[in-house]
Design an enzyme around this catalytic site. Structure first.
Site, PDB file in Angstrom:
ATOM      1  N   ASN A  46      -5.612  -0.899  -0.016  1.00 22.01           N
ATOM      2  CA  ASN A  46      -5.705  -2.055   0.865  1.00 22.01           C
ATOM      3  C   ASN A  46      -7.076  -2.690   0.696  1.00 22.01           C
ATOM      4  OD1 ASN A  46      -3.167  -1.825   2.015  1.00 22.01           O
ATOM      5  ND2 ASN A  46      -3.874  -0.607   3.731  1.00 22.01           N
TER       6      ASN A  46
ATOM      7  N   ARG B   7       1.578   0.288  -0.354  1.00 22.24           N
ATOM      8  CA  ARG B   7       0.815   1.171  -1.251  1.00 22.24           C
ATOM      9  C   ARG B   7       1.678   2.322  -1.743  1.00 22.24           C
ATOM     10  NH1 ARG B   7      -4.161   2.934   1.971  1.00 22.24           N
ATOM     11  NH2 ARG B   7      -2.566   2.890   3.574  1.00 22.24           N
TER      12      ARG B   7
END
Length: 95
Positions: free
Chosen positions: A38, A20
């Site tokens: 996520n 990320r």
């Protein structure tokens, strides 16, 4: 300038490896709007909006991923032009 909006789902070793943060840095470098998060199913989802060429570069970066990760599959869907809902690129909560 032609603007493109894509929703991306990334499968592989993509959680717990800095994916990320990697995606957010790559998006910010290209001036894209959107988010990365996520997913409960183990994938990472990103929504990105910006110039076509910058989106293509961003997708190429996601295919590579961070060193600690491994990308097995990258699914790209065109998204509605108003989807990002954010000015800039953010790491969003897991969904």
């Amino acid at each position: 300038m032609t603007r493109r909006v894509v929703r991306v789902f990334v499968r592989g070793l993509v959680q717990g490896v800095g994916f990320r943060a990697f995606a957010a840095r790559e998006a910010e470098r290209r001036g894209l709007d959107g988010y990365v998060r996520n997913r409960a199913d183990g994938r990472v989802e990103a929504l990105a909006a910006g110039p076509v060429a910058e989106i293509e570069d961003f997708l190429a970066a996601l295919r590579r991923g961070p060193r600690a990760g491994r990308v097995d599959e990258l699914l790209v869907e065109e998204a509605a032009a108003d989807d990002p809902g954010a000015d800039g690129f953010v790491v969003a909560p897991t969904r």
